[in-house]
Design an enzyme around this catalytic site. Sequence first.
Site, PDB file in Angstrom:
ATOM      1  N   ASP A 164      40.245  36.214  43.338  1.00  0.00           N
ATOM      2  CA  ASP A 164      39.512  37.322  43.945  1.00  0.00           C
ATOM      3  C   ASP A 164      38.974  38.277  42.884  1.00  0.00           C
ATOM      4  O   ASP A 164      38.001  38.985  43.120  1.00  0.00           O
ATOM      5  CB  ASP A 164      40.347  38.064  44.997  1.00  0.00           C
ATOM      6  CG  ASP A 164      41.578  38.764  44.429  1.00  0.00           C
ATOM      7  OD1 ASP A 164      41.950  38.497  43.272  1.00  0.00           O
ATOM      8  OD2 ASP A 164      42.184  39.560  45.173  1.00  0.00           O
ATOM      9  N   SER A 181      48.400  37.995  43.447  1.00  0.00           N
ATOM     10  CA  SER A 181      47.194  38.283  42.697  1.00  0.00           C
ATOM     11  C   SER A 181      47.406  38.029  41.199  1.00  0.00           C
ATOM     12  O   SER A 181      47.742  36.931  40.802  1.00  0.00           O
ATOM     13  CB  SER A 181      46.744  39.722  42.968  1.00  0.00           C
ATOM     14  OG  SER A 181      45.477  39.972  42.414  1.00  0.00           O
ATOM     15  N   ASP A 239      44.511  34.029  42.317  1.00  0.00           N
ATOM     16  CA  ASP A 239      44.015  33.806  43.676  1.00  0.00           C
ATOM     17  C   ASP A 239      42.499  33.921  43.767  1.00  0.00           C
ATOM     18  O   ASP A 239      41.935  33.944  44.856  1.00  0.00           O
ATOM     19  CB  ASP A 239      44.701  34.743  44.674  1.00  0.00           C
ATOM     20  CG  ASP A 239      44.380  36.211  44.422  1.00  0.00           C
ATOM     21  OD1 ASP A 239      44.310  36.603  43.252  1.00  0.00           O
ATOM     22  OD2 ASP A 239      44.221  36.970  45.397  1.00  0.00           O
ATOM     23  N   ASP A 248      41.328  35.355  38.295  1.00  0.00           N
ATOM     24  CA  ASP A 248      42.783  35.481  38.376  1.00  0.00           C
ATOM     25  C   ASP A 248      43.364  34.411  39.304  1.00  0.00           C
ATOM     26  O   ASP A 248      42.616  33.630  39.897  1.00  0.00           O
ATOM     27  CB  ASP A 248      43.183  36.901  38.792  1.00  0.00           C
ATOM     28  CG  ASP A 248      42.812  37.239  40.221  1.00  0.00           C
ATOM     29  OD1 ASP A 248      42.034  36.498  40.832  1.00  0.00           O
ATOM     30  OD2 ASP A 248      43.308  38.257  40.741  1.00  0.00           O
TER      31      ASP A 248
END
Length: 572
Positions: free
Chosen positions: A304, A143, A302, A300
């Site tokens: 999400d 993340s 990834d 960010d």
Amino acid sequence: MSYNEIYESWLAFEGLDADTRAELTGLPESEIRERFYAPLAFGTAGLRGIMGAGINRMNLYTVNQTTQGLANVLNAIDGAAEKGVAISYDCRINSELFARSAASILAANGIRVRLFEGMRPTPELSFAIRNYGCAAGINVTASHNPKEYNGYKVYWSDGAQIDDEIAARVSAAVAACDIFIGVKTTDYAEAVAAGKIELLGRETDELFLAAAESCRLNADLTEGSDLSIVYTPFHGTGYKLVPEIFERIGLKNIHCVEAQMIPDGAFPTVKSPNPEEIAGFKLAIELAKETGSDLIIGTDPDADRVGLIVRKQDGEYVALTGNQVGILLSDYIIRARKERGTLPEKSVVISTVVTSLMARRVCEANGVRYGESFTGFRFIAELMSELEPEGYVSLLGFEESYGYMTGGHCRDKDAVTASMLIAEMAVWYERQGLTLYGAMERLYEMYGVYAERTLNLKFPGVDGLEAMRALMKSLRETPPTAIGGEKVTAIRDYLCGVRREIESGREEKMALSNSNVLYFELADGCVLVIRPSGTEPKIKVYLLVKADTREAADARIERYTDAAEHLTDREV
């Protein structure tokens, strides 16, 4: 075995690769202890840790052992192998390596694999699991953590992260698997050629983008809009689909931070790829000043989570908090649906026990149910699934840490769809002569003045976990009677699921339990929530404040910040 014995067993393994052997040879005692004192804990958030050799690090051996454990669990479930596993990964160092290795292990265990051909946003993995009817999913990502980290998340057939029961089963299966000789694998290229590993590409992107576009509320609003937006993916997976969805909804005045559009797990232009931290937006703010943009959107690595920087009337650029964005979206979705007559009679907005007190106020004022869960999108997704059979339509799920989910296409945070809706909302307010900063000020006028702050009490090192446990134990056994000079009127202990009023001693059972969270209600209507992080060595403290004026709210935030920062001073 002691950590030294485990360390020696690694060096004694003849099949240890040369790079790992070189990294481990000659380590000082303190480093051996850090790397081998305990394995990375596998939980509902999967694995997450610093990359390197050792059982307490993210490396090919720990990833492979975890994948074999997951394979063993899936092969014990009828039909799971045929339904298969979807796998995605982000831009981080070793992410593709770990993802391909996981795919090879699953294939060797007779489990069908759908692996994305390249890096993809987390929400697209959740979508793929649901769309293709997979039994599970794996996402190789850490993340928004610093570049030294990587992680391994496991999803279940509903597209949400696994629950405690499944996590316990996988964890037990991992522990029973020898990290070196207990893993089955096969050649990756051969498995792809044999059709055991299917590569997902553009066709899945198209399906995901169509599902995201279906969440638009005012489809005609953004067509031809000249709203100027600066976008940055922080070198991550949003670099492709976020600009594309802007283009698909008719936004033409999009300015991307070119230096950060290049996927790179070293994150060379930022100290931290975290959209919660305004420092990472330095290049984006410079570009916004050049282009005259009122809005900056950052996702960010990834994709999400999404963060916003907005321009005030004086020209200064400021960050909106995750709470503020969630409240703006909640209010916009409710009002836009009301305007079009599409607000379901049974509507719900779902958030968490650490979310701004303002979220409930917005829902109550608009006749919409407010659902409360624990922190983490698996809990939000779980509550959504529980309410759907009752006829409820979820308008939005969000949490303070910059995660938003709408629509039924996925069951995790979705920065792609959220970025689209944020842009649409910004156009809606622009037509009223307001920036999103001005819109938030208007909501304070409508609903009252609220403020929030999240603090991180860090507990690094080998002894950090024990220190965290000791502090939480102390707060339970001898809770404070006052915080920041304000009397504590009630305590909610979400571990046992009981709320206790201090003065009367009256206790009542709560709907939520079995989570290590303490919730202190104060006499002035404010709240302080304390919980250990599930992925990092820190205790998070959430300050939730309401007041009559902005000045009073800010003063309370500062007072409670000082009190919270001294929590570690107590005797434990």
